[in-house]
Design a protein around this motif. Structure first.
Motif, PDB file in Angstrom:
ATOM      1  N   ALA A  29      56.203  73.751  59.757  1.00 49.96           N
ATOM      2  CA  ALA A  29      55.347  72.575  59.545  1.00 49.96           C
ATOM      3  C   ALA A  29      54.084  72.922  58.764  1.00 49.96           C
ATOM      4  CB  ALA A  29      54.992  71.951  60.895  1.00 49.96           C
ATOM      5  N   LEU A  32      55.012  73.676  55.084  1.00 49.30           N
ATOM      6  CA  LEU A  32      55.388  72.427  54.413  1.00 49.30           C
ATOM      7  C   LEU A  32      54.159  71.587  54.124  1.00 49.30           C
ATOM      8  CD1 LEU A  32      57.596  70.502  53.402  1.00 49.30           C
ATOM      9  CD2 LEU A  32      57.779  69.613  55.737  1.00 49.30           C
ATOM     10  N   SER A  33      53.239  71.534  55.082  1.00 47.82           N
ATOM     11  CA  SER A  33      52.010  70.757  54.904  1.00 47.82           C
ATOM     12  C   SER A  33      51.194  71.278  53.722  1.00 47.82           C
ATOM     13  CB  SER A  33      51.189  70.819  56.195  1.00 47.82           C
ATOM     14  OG  SER A  33      49.998  70.082  56.074  1.00 47.82           O
ATOM     15  N   VAL A  64      55.068  64.990  56.103  1.00 50.98           N
ATOM     16  CA  VAL A  64      55.588  66.021  57.022  1.00 50.98           C
ATOM     17  C   VAL A  64      56.372  65.363  58.157  1.00 50.98           C
ATOM     18  CG1 VAL A  64      54.960  67.816  58.686  1.00 50.98           C
ATOM     19  CG2 VAL A  64      53.796  67.705  56.477  1.00 50.98           C
TER      20      VAL A  64
END
Length: 427
Positions: A29, A32-33, A64
Motif C-alpha cells: 500500500a 503504491l501510494s 489506492v
C-alpha cells in the motif's frame, strides 16, 4: 465539488490506462501510494489543473482504495460502527448504524466503477457475476456477507448489499449488555447449548439471527466435532474441531452446483457431533430434522419467521418441498421430536434488537403442536415523547416435563437451572 469529481474521473481514467497489473500486484500500500502520488503530480502539473494538496492526497487515497480495496466503500468498511452497507446504483449509498438506516456521504465515479468492484468481490471467492448470471452471494476476506445484483435484473444500476462481519465475537454476556436479553435468559441459553438441545433461531432480516447463532456456539464443548453449512460462510466458531462447508453455484456450463441439501446429506457421513446450518430455506430442512432425530443432538439453525409458531409452519413447508410422500401428521411429529427450543428475535422500530421470546416445543396434541413460552419481552406502553422501546423480560418458569430439565440433570447442570428459575420467579 462537482468540478473536483470531474477532474478525479479524468485523472483516474488516464492513470488506469497506463497501469501495469503485474506491477501493481507486487507493490504494498505504501509503495503504491508513492507511485500514484508521483503520477498524479505529473498529470496535474502538465495540465495545470487547480488541485490543492489536500485534494491530491484524497485522490491518491481513493486510487489506492480502488486498486487494493473496495474503492469508495473502503472507508465504510473500515468504520466499525456501520453494520450494513446498501448500494442502489452508483449515486445512492446507504448505511445502517445503531440499527437505523441513513444516507452515506460517498458516491462512485460512474456505474462502470461500481460494476468493476462488484465483479472483483465475486471473483475473490471464485464466483462470477455478469449478464448471464446477474445475481451472486459472496463474502469478503473478513467474512462480511455480500449480495450483488447487476443489470439487466437491477434496473437502476448495480446493487450491492453488505452485511459486515464483526471483528470481535459477541457472546451472550455482550448481548445482555446491549439489552437484547436478560441475564437469566442468557444463562438459560448457555445451559441449553451445553446440554445439546436442538435450537432454532427465528427472526426477520437483520434481526441478529447469525449473531445469536455465533454466540450460542461458544458454549459448545471443545471435544465435539462440528460441521457448519452455509450459503456464504460467515459463522466464526472458536472450537478447534470444526469443518466449514459452503454451497457453490453452477459454473458457465450450468453444472457443478452444490446446494445446502447436498451438504447436509454429506455432513451426516462425516461423523459430526453437531450440525449447524447457517440458514434453513429449502429442502435441507428435512435432512436437518433427520440429523436432529438420529443422534446429532445440539444441532442449530436459523430461519426467517415472525413468531415461534410461524417458524414451525415454515419448517413444515420446507419439508414438504423436500418430500411428497410424507403425510402432514408425520412431518409434524418429526418436527416436534427434533426441535427443542425456538429463540425468537426481532429488530424493533428504534433500531434495537431483542430476544422477544424463548419457547420450548413440548409435544403434540391432536393436530396442534404444544408450545410453552419460557421467557418473553413485555414492552411498556410507549410515551408520546420517546421513540425508545422499553420493557421487561418475564418468565413463567419451566414445566416439570421440560426437556431442558431432563438434559440439565443428565449433564449435571440441574442446580444451575433450579437457581436460575428461582431468580426468575422472584422478579
Amino acid at each position: 465539488m462537482q468540478g473536483a469529481r470531474e477532474i478525479y474521473k479524468d485523472l483516474r481514467g488516464k492513470i488506469f490506462d497506463a497501469l501495469d497489473p503485474e506491477v501493481i500486484n507486487r507493490l504494498n500500500a505504501q509503495q503504491l501510494s508513492e507511485q500514484l502520488a508521483q503520477a498524479l503530480t505529473m498529470l496535474i502539473d502538465k495540465e495545470q489543473l487547480p488541485v490543492p494538496t489536500v485534494l491530491r492526497n484524497d485522490f491518491v487515497k481513493n486510487l489506492v482504495d480502488e486498486l487494493q480495496g473496495l474503492g469508495p466503500l473502503q472507508p465504510l468498511m473500515d468504520d466499525e460502527s456501520i453494520t450494513d452497507i446498501m448500494i442502489n446504483g452508483h449515486e445512492h449509498v446507504f448505511i445502517e448504524r445503531n440499527g437505523l438506516v441513513e444516507p452515506a456521504d460517498v458516491t462512485f465515479v460512474d456505474g462502470q466503477q461500481l460494476l468493476e468492484i462488484a465483479k472483483r468481490i465475486a471473483g475473490r471467492v471464485g464466483r462470477r457475476v455478469d449478464e448471464s448470471q446477474p445475481m451472486c452471494d459472496a463474502r469478503l476476506p473478513d467474512g462480511s456477507r455480500v449480495n450483488i445484483v447487476i443489470p439487466p435484473i437491477a434496473i437502476d444500476g448495480t446493487s450491492i448489499s453488505i452485511r459486515k462481519f464483526k471483528k470481535q465475537a459477541i457472546d451472550l454476556n455482550k448481548l445482555v449488555e446491549f439489552g437484547a436479553m436478560s441475564p437469566e435468559m442468557a444463562q438459560m441459553m448457555m445451559i441449553a447449548s451445553r446440554c445439546r438441545l436442538n435450537i432454532l433461531i427465528s427472526g426477520g432480516t437483520g434481526s441478529g439471527k447469525t449473531t445469536m447463532l455465533n454466540a450460542l456456539s461458544q458454549y459448545i464443548s471443545e471435544k465435539e466435532r462440528i460441521v457448519t453449512i452455509e450459503d456464504a460462510a460467515e459463522l466464526r466458531l472458536l472450537q478447534p474441531h470444526v469443518v466449514r462447508l459452503e454451497t457453490r453455484t453452477a459454473g458457465i456450463e450450468n453444472t457443478g452446483a452444490v446446494h445446502q441439501r447436498d451438504l447436509v446429506i454429506n455432513a451426516l457421513r462425516m461423523r459430526p457431533d453437531r450440525i449447524i446450518v447457517g440458514e434453513c430455506r429449502g429442502g435441507e430442512a428435512f435432512e436437518m430434522l433427520q440429523a436432529m432425530n438420529t443422534g446429532h443432538d445440539g444441532s442449530m439453525s436459523t430461519l426467517h419467521a415472525n413468531t415461534p409458531r410461524d417458524a414451525l409452519a415454515r419448517v413444515e413447508a420446507m419439508v414438504m418441498m423436500a418430500t411428497n410422500n410424507l403425510p402432514l401428521d408425520a412431518i409434524r411429529r418429526t418436527i416436534v421430536s427434533a426441535i427443542d427450543i425456538i429463540i425468537q428475535i426481532s429488530r424493533l422500530h428504534d433500531g434495537s434488537r431483542k430476544v422477544m421470546s424463548i419457547t420450548e416445543v413440548i409435544g403434540i396434541e391432536g393436530n396442534s403442536v404444544v408450545l410453552e413460552e419460557i421467557f418473553r419481552f413485555q414492552p411498556e406502553l410507549s410515551e408520546a415523547n420517546t421513540e425508545q422501546v422499553r420493557g421487561n423480560y418475564v418468565t413463567a418458569g419451566l414445566m416439570k416435563r421440560s426437556v431442558l430439565v431432563e438434559k440439565a440433570r443428565f449433564f449435571g447442570l440441574e442446580a444451575q437451572l433450579d437457581s436460575l428459575f428461582q431468580i426468575g420467579r422472584q422478579q
